[in-house]
Write a protein that holds these residues in place. Structure first.
Motif, PDB file in Angstrom:
ATOM      1  N   VAL A  23       0.843  -1.205   0.000  1.00 17.54           N
ATOM      2  CA  VAL A  23       0.000   0.000   0.000  1.00 17.54           C
ATOM      3  C   VAL A  23       0.874   1.248   0.000  1.00 17.54           C
ATOM      4  N   GLU A  24       1.875   1.275   0.869  1.00 15.56           N
ATOM      5  CA  GLU A  24       2.752   2.445   0.988  1.00 15.56           C
ATOM      6  C   GLU A  24       3.534   2.690  -0.297  1.00 15.56           C
ATOM      7  N   PHE A  25       4.179   1.658  -0.826  1.00 13.09           N
ATOM      8  CA  PHE A  25       4.978   1.815  -2.041  1.00 13.09           C
ATOM      9  C   PHE A  25       4.099   2.187  -3.239  1.00 13.09           C
ATOM     10  N   ALA A  26       2.915   1.599  -3.320  1.00 18.04           N
ATOM     11  CA  ALA A  26       2.030   1.909  -4.450  1.00 18.04           C
ATOM     12  C   ALA A  26       1.597   3.365  -4.420  1.00 18.04           C
ATOM     13  N   GLN A  27       1.442   3.926  -3.235  1.00 18.45           N
ATOM     14  CA  GLN A  27       0.978   5.308  -3.117  1.00 18.45           C
ATOM     15  C   GLN A  27       2.091   6.316  -3.358  1.00 18.45           C
ATOM     16  N   VAL A  28       3.287   6.063  -2.805  1.00 21.83           N
ATOM     17  CA  VAL A  28       4.323   7.111  -2.824  1.00 21.83           C
ATOM     18  C   VAL A  28       5.656   6.649  -3.405  1.00 21.83           C
ATOM     19  N   GLY A  29       5.745   5.402  -3.839  1.00 20.38           N
ATOM     20  CA  GLY A  29       6.985   4.927  -4.437  1.00 20.38           C
ATOM     21  C   GLY A  29       8.048   4.560  -3.416  1.00 20.38           C
ATOM     22  N   LEU A  30       9.186   4.132  -3.914  1.00 25.18           N
ATOM     23  CA  LEU A  30      10.291   3.711  -3.051  1.00 25.18           C
ATOM     24  C   LEU A  30      10.876   4.893  -2.284  1.00 25.18           C
ATOM     25  N   ALA A  31      11.164   5.973  -2.976  1.00 25.65           N
ATOM     26  CA  ALA A  31      11.797   7.120  -2.323  1.00 25.65           C
ATOM     27  C   ALA A  31      10.873   7.773  -1.296  1.00 25.65           C
ATOM     28  N   GLY A  32       9.580   7.822  -1.589  1.00 23.32           N
ATOM     29  CA  GLY A  32       8.646   8.491  -0.691  1.00 23.32           C
ATOM     30  C   GLY A  32       8.160   7.637   0.462  1.00 23.32           C
ATOM     31  N   TYR A  52      13.773  -9.789   8.048  1.00 21.12           N
ATOM     32  CA  TYR A  52      13.109 -10.468   6.944  1.00 21.12           C
ATOM     33  C   TYR A  52      13.471  -9.892   5.572  1.00 21.12           C
ATOM     34  N   PHE A  53      13.753  -8.586   5.514  1.00 24.53           N
ATOM     35  CA  PHE A  53      13.912  -7.939   4.207  1.00 24.53           C
ATOM     36  C   PHE A  53      15.239  -7.214   4.004  1.00 24.53           C
ATOM     37  N   GLY A  54      15.971  -6.979   5.057  1.00 28.34           N
ATOM     38  CA  GLY A  54      17.311  -6.413   4.936  1.00 28.34           C
ATOM     39  C   GLY A  54      17.365  -4.899   4.832  1.00 28.34           C
ATOM     40  N   SER A  55      16.507  -4.307   4.023  1.00 28.98           N
ATOM     41  CA  SER A  55      16.538  -2.863   3.779  1.00 28.98           C
ATOM     42  C   SER A  55      15.215  -2.442   3.143  1.00 28.98           C
ATOM     43  N   LYS A  56      15.032  -1.150   2.985  1.00 30.44           N
ATOM     44  CA  LYS A  56      13.834  -0.668   2.308  1.00 30.44           C
ATOM     45  C   LYS A  56      13.812  -1.157   0.863  1.00 30.44           C
ATOM     46  N   GLU A  57      14.978  -1.146   0.211  1.00 24.72           N
ATOM     47  CA  GLU A  57      15.068  -1.642  -1.161  1.00 24.72           C
ATOM     48  C   GLU A  57      14.726  -3.129  -1.224  1.00 24.72           C
ATOM     49  N   GLY A  58      15.211  -3.885  -0.246  1.00 23.55           N
ATOM     50  CA  GLY A  58      14.898  -5.314  -0.190  1.00 23.55           C
ATOM     51  C   GLY A  58      13.421  -5.560   0.022  1.00 23.55           C
ATOM     52  N   LEU A  59      12.801  -4.722   0.847  1.00 28.80           N
ATOM     53  CA  LEU A  59      11.358  -4.827   1.074  1.00 28.80           C
ATOM     54  C   LEU A  59      10.596  -4.503  -0.205  1.00 28.80           C
ATOM     55  N   PHE A  60      11.022  -3.470  -0.916  1.00 34.63           N
ATOM     56  CA  PHE A  60      10.375  -3.107  -2.179  1.00 34.63           C
ATOM     57  C   PHE A  60      10.456  -4.262  -3.166  1.00 34.63           C
ATOM     58  N   LEU A  94      -7.917  -4.213 -12.494  1.00 31.14           N
ATOM     59  CA  LEU A  94      -9.055  -3.479 -11.924  1.00 31.14           C
ATOM     60  C   LEU A  94      -9.200  -3.768 -10.436  1.00 31.14           C
ATOM     61  N   ARG A  95      -9.113  -5.046 -10.081  1.00 26.19           N
ATOM     62  CA  ARG A  95      -9.314  -5.444  -8.683  1.00 26.19           C
ATOM     63  C   ARG A  95      -8.120  -5.089  -7.808  1.00 26.19           C
ATOM     64  N   HIS A  96      -6.922  -5.169  -8.381  1.00 21.98           N
ATOM     65  CA  HIS A  96      -5.692  -4.949  -7.607  1.00 21.98           C
ATOM     66  C   HIS A  96      -4.753  -4.026  -8.373  1.00 21.98           C
ATOM     67  N   PRO A  97      -5.055  -2.739  -8.393  1.00 19.03           N
ATOM     68  CA  PRO A  97      -4.246  -1.804  -9.179  1.00 19.03           C
ATOM     69  C   PRO A  97      -2.859  -1.555  -8.601  1.00 19.03           C
ATOM     70  N   GLU A  98      -2.609  -2.054  -7.382  1.00 24.93           N
ATOM     71  CA  GLU A  98      -1.325  -1.749  -6.755  1.00 24.93           C
ATOM     72  C   GLU A  98      -0.136  -2.321  -7.526  1.00 24.93           C
ATOM     73  N   LEU A  99      -0.297  -3.471  -8.178  1.00 19.59           N
ATOM     74  CA  LEU A  99       0.831  -4.040  -8.914  1.00 19.59           C
ATOM     75  C   LEU A  99       1.234  -3.120 -10.064  1.00 19.59           C
ATOM     76  N   ALA A 100       0.249  -2.624 -10.816  1.00 18.58           N
ATOM     77  CA  ALA A 100       0.574  -1.723 -11.922  1.00 18.58           C
ATOM     78  C   ALA A 100       1.216  -0.445 -11.399  1.00 18.58           C
ATOM     79  N   ARG A 101       0.749   0.039 -10.244  1.00 14.38           N
ATOM     80  CA  ARG A 101       1.364   1.239  -9.664  1.00 14.38           C
ATOM     81  C   ARG A 101       2.797   0.943  -9.225  1.00 14.38           C
ATOM     82  N   LEU A 102       3.017  -0.212  -8.640  1.00 16.79           N
ATOM     83  CA  LEU A 102       4.367  -0.582  -8.218  1.00 16.79           C
ATOM     84  C   LEU A 102       5.307  -0.685  -9.415  1.00 16.79           C
ATOM     85  N   ILE A 103       4.807  -1.253 -10.497  1.00 16.87           N
ATOM     86  CA  ILE A 103       5.621  -1.356 -11.710  1.00 16.87           C
ATOM     87  C   ILE A 103       5.916   0.029 -12.275  1.00 16.87           C
ATOM     88  N   ALA A 104       4.914   0.923 -12.213  1.00 19.47           N
ATOM     89  CA  ALA A 104       5.134   2.289 -12.685  1.00 19.47           C
ATOM     90  C   ALA A 104       6.201   2.988 -11.847  1.00 19.47           C
TER      91      ALA A 104
END
Length: 200
Positions: A23-32, A52-60, A94-104
């Motif tokens: 949710v966070e990354f889809a809304q504001v991206g990695l930097a935000g 579990y993820f090592g860093s913010k980049e790893g989590l992304f 349509l149901r899960h737009p977050e993936l397309a936003r994450l890719i963008a």
């Protein structure tokens, strides 16, 4: 090397972090993105997140992989019904737009070049396309190029579009019109160069 949870509680915590981070990354991206907001939403702690993820980049990266896997599992690939598969991707966007936003966001913030999806996740699709081409059921050409084209066509109205983003609250007739156009366009795009166009 990030660790994987081994208990039910750890698996649940990791899942909450992934979902909150998506949710966070889809809304504001990695930097935000802010890790404290992710932790608050996930009701997690910093030690577990970094274990579990090592860093913010790893989590992304983990979020992208998780959402791609979810999409892949939700819309099964059928080489004998590529128009139907493309329509399934349209509905998934349509149901899960977050993936397309994450890719963008990935495209904007990381400027990837070349093939930037995990080929192992798509190997069975590429193999199926190659076999269908050899049997004369699909047009000739590089299987990866064909797969990229179909995904792009299915994403034409997604949040990754530079022209139009469809939403669930639009009239059903609008979605059906796009599905019909997508289905017919994909059928023409994948038809063998000789003979009659494929029908699906």
């Amino acid at each position: 090397m990030p660790e994987l949870p081994t208990t039910a509680r750890g698996i649940a915590t990791r899942r909450r972090i992934l979902d909150a981070a998506a949710v966070e990354f889809a809304q504001v991206g990695l930097a935000g993105a802010r890790m404290d907001r992710i932790l608050d939403a996930a009701e997690g702690n910093k030690a577990r997140l970094y274990a579990y993820f090592g860093s913010k980049e790893g989590l992304f990266d983990a979020v992208i992989s998780d959402r791609v896997d979810t999409s892949t599992d939700t819309v099964p690939f059928d080489v004998d019904d590529l128009p139907g598969w493309a329509v399934g991707l349209y509905d998934q966007n349509l149901r899960h737009p977050e993936l397309a936003r994450l890719i963008a966001w990935t495209r904007l913030e990381r400027s990837p070049t070349g093939r930037w999806f995990d080929s192992t996740r798509h190997e069975h699709k590429l193999t199926a396309i190659t076999q269908a081409q050899a049997a004369g059921r699909l047009r000739a050409g590089d299987p990866t190029d064909l797969l990229v084209l179909l995904i792009s066509m299915a994403s034409a109205w997604s949040p990754a579009s530079s022209v139009y983003t469809a939403t669930l609250d639009e009239p059903a007739a609008d979605h059906e019109r796009r599905r019909t156009l997508l289905r017919e366009s994909v059928a023409r795009a994948v038809a063998p160069e000789t003979g009659e166009p494929l029908t699906f």
